[in-house]
Design a protein around this motif. Structure first.
Motif, PDB file in Angstrom:
ATOM      1  N   VAL A   1       1.165 -17.554   6.776  1.00  0.00           N
ATOM      2  CA  VAL A   1       1.988 -17.258   5.601  1.00  0.00           C
ATOM      3  C   VAL A   1       2.003 -15.759   5.347  1.00  0.00           C
ATOM      4  CG1 VAL A   1       1.634 -19.481   4.483  1.00  0.00           C
ATOM      5  CG2 VAL A   1       0.044 -17.633   4.034  1.00  0.00           C
ATOM      6  N   ILE A   2       3.032 -15.331   4.654  1.00  0.00           N
ATOM      7  CA  ILE A   2       3.131 -13.945   4.197  1.00  0.00           C
ATOM      8  C   ILE A   2       2.964 -13.970   2.686  1.00  0.00           C
ATOM      9  CG2 ILE A   2       4.629 -11.931   3.993  1.00  0.00           C
ATOM     10  CD1 ILE A   2       5.924 -12.803   6.628  1.00  0.00           C
ATOM     11  N   LEU A   3       2.036 -13.172   2.186  1.00  0.00           N
ATOM     12  CA  LEU A   3       1.758 -13.129   0.756  1.00  0.00           C
ATOM     13  C   LEU A   3       2.125 -11.761   0.203  1.00  0.00           C
ATOM     14  CD1 LEU A   3      -1.706 -14.906   0.802  1.00  0.00           C
ATOM     15  CD2 LEU A   3       0.500 -15.911   0.247  1.00  0.00           C
ATOM     16  N   PRO A   4       3.390 -11.573  -0.202  1.00  0.00           N
ATOM     17  CA  PRO A   4       3.780 -10.273  -0.757  1.00  0.00           C
ATOM     18  C   PRO A   4       3.210 -10.091  -2.166  1.00  0.00           C
ATOM     19  CG  PRO A   4       5.604 -11.806  -0.919  1.00  0.00           C
ATOM     20  CD  PRO A   4       4.485 -12.526  -0.202  1.00  0.00           C
ATOM     21  N   ASP A   5       3.101  -8.858  -2.573  1.00  0.00           N
ATOM     22  CA  ASP A   5       2.633  -8.526  -3.928  1.00  0.00           C
ATOM     23  C   ASP A   5       1.333  -9.233  -4.270  1.00  0.00           C
ATOM     24  OD1 ASP A   5       4.976  -7.042  -4.216  1.00  0.00           O
ATOM     25  OD2 ASP A   5       6.079  -8.795  -4.956  1.00  0.00           O
TER      26      ASP A   5
ATOM     27  N   ASP B   1      -1.160  -7.950   6.309  1.00  0.00           N
ATOM     28  CA  ASP B   1      -0.465  -8.594   7.417  1.00  0.00           C
ATOM     29  C   ASP B   1      -0.323 -10.086   7.148  1.00  0.00           C
ATOM     30  OD1 ASP B   1      -0.484  -6.103   8.563  1.00  0.00           O
ATOM     31  OD2 ASP B   1      -1.979  -6.578  10.098  1.00  0.00           O
ATOM     32  N   GLU B   2       0.322 -10.774   8.093  1.00  0.00           N
ATOM     33  CA  GLU B   2       0.423 -12.225   7.987  1.00  0.00           C
ATOM     34  C   GLU B   2      -0.969 -12.825   7.824  1.00  0.00           C
ATOM     35  OE1 GLU B   2       2.315 -13.499  11.585  1.00  0.00           O
ATOM     36  OE2 GLU B   2       4.287 -13.421  10.654  1.00  0.00           O
ATOM     37  N   VAL B   3      -1.058 -13.865   7.031  1.00  0.00           N
ATOM     38  CA  VAL B   3      -2.329 -14.515   6.760  1.00  0.00           C
ATOM     39  C   VAL B   3      -2.345 -15.839   7.527  1.00  0.00           C
ATOM     40  CG1 VAL B   3      -3.819 -15.485   4.980  1.00  0.00           C
ATOM     41  CG2 VAL B   3      -2.414 -13.484   4.472  1.00  0.00           C
ATOM     42  N   ARG B   4      -3.346 -16.019   8.366  1.00  0.00           N
ATOM     43  CA  ARG B   4      -3.490 -17.274   9.098  1.00  0.00           C
ATOM     44  C   ARG B   4      -4.557 -18.102   8.398  1.00  0.00           C
ATOM     45  NH1 ARG B   4      -5.325 -18.933  14.951  1.00  0.00           N
ATOM     46  NH2 ARG B   4      -4.401 -21.012  14.933  1.00  0.00           N
TER      47      ARG B   4
ATOM     48  N   THR C   1      -6.787 -12.225   8.296  1.00  0.00           N
ATOM     49  CA  THR C   1      -5.673 -11.302   8.130  1.00  0.00           C
ATOM     50  C   THR C   1      -6.185  -9.883   8.342  1.00  0.00           C
ATOM     51  OG1 THR C   1      -3.831 -10.677   6.679  1.00  0.00           O
ATOM     52  CG2 THR C   1      -5.975 -11.026   5.629  1.00  0.00           C
ATOM     53  N   ALA C   2      -5.311  -8.928   8.193  1.00  0.00           N
ATOM     54  CA  ALA C   2      -5.702  -7.519   8.245  1.00  0.00           C
ATOM     55  C   ALA C   2      -5.084  -6.826   7.039  1.00  0.00           C
ATOM     56  CB  ALA C   2      -5.222  -6.869   9.539  1.00  0.00           C
TER      57      ALA C   2
ATOM     58  N   ILE D   1      -5.887   3.158   7.104  1.00  0.00           N
ATOM     59  CA  ILE D   1      -6.773   2.437   8.010  1.00  0.00           C
ATOM     60  C   ILE D   1      -6.455   0.951   7.908  1.00  0.00           C
ATOM     61  CG2 ILE D   1      -8.670   4.086   8.024  1.00  0.00           C
ATOM     62  CD1 ILE D   1     -10.052   2.454   5.935  1.00  0.00           C
ATOM     63  N   GLN D   2      -6.815   0.226   8.943  1.00  0.00           N
ATOM     64  CA  GLN D   2      -6.610  -1.220   8.946  1.00  0.00           C
ATOM     65  C   GLN D   2      -7.976  -1.898   8.937  1.00  0.00           C
ATOM     66  OE1 GLN D   2      -4.728  -3.144  12.390  1.00  0.00           O
ATOM     67  NE2 GLN D   2      -3.389  -4.163  10.912  1.00  0.00           N
TER      68      GLN D   2
END
Length: 172
Positions: free
Chosen positions: A22-26, A37-40, A60-61, A73-74
């Motif tokens: 999933v993508i969790l914006p905001d 980043d995308e969350v698995r 995620t990252a 940084i990541q």
């Protein structure tokens, strides 16, 4: 990441596997978080008569600013959690933080959001040392510190010191 209770009751005393991206914006309003980043989300849902046990693994990252240098940084984030969704628990009940009320649907997205937010640290890149000075300040060692300066009295307070000394003489 939402299922109806009637849908899940079909798997009574069984487990249902989860594997979603999933993508969790905001996600957060922190200024040092640039993006996530995308969350698995992987795990299992164990269905019981009045509750659902959810074993989660979230990966995620987080793209963020270094707390000292403000460089991008990541930071990889890996979270394991065991959550319980119970039909007998009310929203106002004082229970463990891993126990959630269960109404008509099992929605794990709010829990995933909360776990990510709580687990985002303040990050420093490993190559950096803390700064030794800045505008109008400097870090010094204890050996460089002169404690005699503390004994000096501000000239404006000299009369008060004299008053304190005279009171001490009277007490003796």
């Amino acid at each position: 990441m939402r299922w109806s209770i009637s849908q899940l009751k079909k798997f009574k005393n069984q487990s249902l596997n989860i594997d979603e991206t999933v993508i969790l914006p905001d996600l957060t309003d922190r200024k040092d978080i640039l993006s996530i980043d995308e969350v698995r989300v992987t795990g299992q849902i164990s269905v019981h008569p009045f509750r659902m046990d959810v074993n989660l693994n979230i990966s995620t990252a987080v793209n963020m600013l270094d707390s000292r240098t403000s460089e991008n940084i990541q930071f990889p984030l890996q979270i394991d959690s065991y959550e319980i969704f119970d039909e007998t628990v009310e929203e106002d009940d004082d229970v463990d933080e891993n126990v959630h009320p269960l109404d008509h649907t099992l929605d794990i997205e709010p829990v995933v959001r909360e776990l990510i937010i709580v687990n985002i640290p303040q990050v420093y890149s490993e190559s950096d040392e803390p700064p030794k000075n800045g505008k109008n300040w400097e870090v010094i060692d204890a050996s460089e510190f002169n404690s005699e300066e503390d004994d000096k009295v501000d000239p404006r307070l000299e009369k008060l010191k004299a008053l304190l000394n005279s009171d001490e003489e009277k007490e003796e």
